[in-house]
Every structure is written in structure tokens, then in C-alpha cells.
Design an enzyme around this catalytic site. Structure first.
Site, PDB file in Angstrom:
ATOM      1  N   HIS A  19      75.626  51.083  80.442  1.00 31.56           N
ATOM      2  CA  HIS A  19      76.285  49.946  79.291  1.00 31.56           C
ATOM      3  C   HIS A  19      77.832  49.882  79.457  1.00 31.56           C
ATOM      4  O   HIS A  19      78.169  48.619  79.153  1.00 31.56           O
ATOM      5  CB  HIS A  19      76.136  50.998  77.904  1.00 31.56           C
ATOM      6  CG  HIS A  19      74.800  51.353  77.441  1.00 31.56           C
ATOM      7  ND1 HIS A  19      74.300  52.671  76.996  1.00 31.56           N
ATOM      8  CD2 HIS A  19      73.767  50.586  77.202  1.00 31.56           C
ATOM      9  CE1 HIS A  19      73.140  52.751  76.692  1.00 31.56           C
ATOM     10  NE2 HIS A  19      72.721  51.303  76.689  1.00 31.56           N
ATOM     11  N   LYS A  43      63.655  54.784  65.370  1.00 26.51           N
ATOM     12  CA  LYS A  43      63.647  55.990  66.400  1.00 26.51           C
ATOM     13  C   LYS A  43      64.536  56.836  65.895  1.00 26.51           C
ATOM     14  O   LYS A  43      65.466  56.665  64.934  1.00 26.51           O
ATOM     15  CB  LYS A  43      64.465  55.261  67.527  1.00 26.51           C
ATOM     16  CG  LYS A  43      63.663  54.323  68.476  1.00 26.51           C
ATOM     17  CD  LYS A  43      64.755  53.910  69.363  1.00 26.51           C
ATOM     18  CE  LYS A  43      64.362  52.482  70.285  1.00 26.51           C
ATOM     19  NZ  LYS A  43      65.451  52.205  71.148  1.00 26.51           N
TER      20      LYS A  43
HETATM   21  O1  PNS Z   1      69.401  49.825  72.757  1.00 19.41           O
HETATM   22  P1  PNS Z   1      68.167  49.166  72.239  1.00 19.41           P
HETATM   23  O2  PNS Z   1      67.482  50.392  71.231  1.00 19.41           O
HETATM   24  O3  PNS Z   1      67.104  48.786  73.173  1.00 19.41           O
HETATM   25  O4  PNS Z   1      68.510  48.068  71.043  1.00 19.41           O
HETATM   26  C1  PNS Z   1      67.738  47.299  70.396  1.00 19.41           C
HETATM   27  C2  PNS Z   1      68.204  46.342  69.293  1.00 19.41           C
HETATM   28  C3  PNS Z   1      69.148  47.357  68.400  1.00 19.41           C
HETATM   29  C4  PNS Z   1      69.199  45.539  69.991  1.00 19.41           C
HETATM   30  C5  PNS Z   1      67.209  45.793  68.240  1.00 19.41           C
HETATM   31  O5  PNS Z   1      66.261  46.834  67.962  1.00 19.41           O
HETATM   32  C6  PNS Z   1      67.674  45.124  67.185  1.00 19.41           C
HETATM   33  O6  PNS Z   1      68.528  44.055  66.960  1.00 19.41           O
HETATM   34  N1  PNS Z   1      67.383  45.603  65.857  1.00 19.41           N
HETATM   35  C7  PNS Z   1      67.797  45.055  64.756  1.00 19.41           C
HETATM   36  C8  PNS Z   1      66.583  44.400  63.820  1.00 19.41           C
HETATM   37  C9  PNS Z   1      66.207  43.234  64.076  1.00 19.41           C
HETATM   38  O7  PNS Z   1      67.068  42.055  64.076  1.00 19.41           O
HETATM   39  N2  PNS Z   1      65.004  42.908  64.854  1.00 19.41           N
HETATM   40  C10 PNS Z   1      64.772  41.594  65.311  1.00 19.41           C
HETATM   41  C11 PNS Z   1      64.723  41.194  66.471  1.00 19.41           C
HETATM   42  S1  PNS Z   1      63.127  41.359  67.260  1.00 19.41           S
END
Ligand code: PNS
Length: 162
Positions: A19, A43
Site C-alpha cells: 500500500h 468484513k
Molecule cells: O482494501 P479492500 O478491502 O480491497 O477495499 C475495498 C473497497 C473499500 C475499495 C470497496 O469495498 C469499496 O469501495 N466499498 C465501498 C462500498 C461501495 O462503494 N461499493 C460499490 C463498489 S462495487
């Protein structure tokens, strides 16, 4: 040339060198980088949002164009609130691609074409690295010093009681 702002969203549970590599590269190419921790993930995280924010602030303190923030709900709503039109995600391997492509296309669609996603290929050195692996190794009291900065390693060791 000014490149405006970008949001690098994620769970960061915990932040790894993978990251950090993406954050540093983004900081060179964008005026402002929001590193945004998702608060209401389905999660169950190891670290609280406050702990994750603290670790991120600690490892990015030398960069003045990085803002550590949190968000709830949909990324498109958060991006709108910040008036940012670009999302950044790192790609480690082909296995990441399908999920990331799906997410990028969904965000583009539900934002009516106002939220774009850019991908940065992770440095080869970190292509194997994930927060899941790091948590797993730390849970068995293994050495995580090659994967995370010392302050994060200490937080992991404390969390797992050693
Ligand atoms: O580090 P990660 O867990 O792979 O991050 C995933 C993240 C936080 C980027 C993703 O789950 C997200 O943007 N969640 C917010 C909900 C959302 O907007 N969902 C629609 C997009 S498919």
C-alpha cells in the site's frame, strides 16, 4: 502539470509496504491523495478504524499532500462529497483484475460516468503481499518485518499478545 486529487480507498487492515508503495507513487503524480479507510465493511477487521487511521498517519507523515480519511457507505457518495473524480487501486496480479474491473465498472456506472478508476501495477517486490497474509503470519507469531513498517509490526505483535 496539475493532476488534481485522487482517492485511494481500502480496508488497510493493516497498511503494508505494498500500500505504501502505491501511496508514495500517487503522491508524486497527484496534488492531493486521499487515503480513505472504509468504516462499515462487512468484513470483521482486526484493527479498529481509529487504529488503522493512526497507523496510516504514522507511515505517511513525511508526505504533505496525503490526507488520511475514513468513509462509510458508497465510494461514489464519498467521492462526490470530496469533489474528487478519480479513484486509485493497486493491481498485484491477474487474480486481482476481475474483482477490480467489476468494481471500477460499477462505480463508473452508478456515478453516471463521473467517477473514473485508475490502476497502478504494484511493484514486483510486493506483488505477493496482502494484509490477509500479514495478519495470518502475525497470528502465528511469525516475523512480519519484511511486509510492514516497524510501527505496524509492533501493533500486530500487541494485537496477538506477544
Ligand atoms: O482494501 P479492500 O478491502 O480491497 O477495499 C475495498 C473497497 C473499500 C475499495 C470497496 O469495498 C469499496 O469501495 N466499498 C465501498 C462500498 C461501495 O462503494 N461499493 C460499490 C463498489 S462495487
Amino acid at each position: 502539470m496539475s493532476k488534481g486529487a485522487i482517492i485511494y480507498p481500502g480496508s488497510f487492515d493493516p497498511v503494508t509496504y505494498g500500500h505504501i508503495d502505491i501511496i508514495k507513487r500517487a503522491s508524486k503524480n497527484y496534488d492531493t491523495v486521499y487515503v480513505s479507510v472504509l468504516e462499515n465493511s462487512k468484513k470483521s477487521p482486526l484493527f479498529t478504524v481509529e487504529e488503522r487511521v493512526k497507523m496510516l498517519k504514522d507511515v505517511t507523515r513525511d508526505y504533505d499532500n496525503i490526507i488520511i480519511d475514513t468513509f462509510r457507505g458508497l465510494l461514489i457518495d464519498y467521492a462526490k462529497e470530496k469533489d474528487v473524480h478519480m479513484v486509485l487501486r493497486g493491481l498485484r496480479a491477474l487474480t486481482d483484475f476481475e474483482y477490480e474491473l467489476h468494481m471500477a465498472q460499477t462505480n463508473y456506472l452508478i456515478s453516471q460516468g463521473t467517477l473514473e478508476t485508475v490502476f497502478l501495477p504494484t511493484d514486483l517486490e510486493y506483488s505477493y503481499l496482502s494484509s490477509t497474509t500479514v495478519r495470518e503470519i502475525a497470528s502465528y507469531h511469525g516475523d512480519v518485518s519484511k511486509f510492514v513498517p516497524e510501527s505496524v509490526a509492533v501493533s500486530l505483535y500487541k494485537k496477538f499478545g506477544y
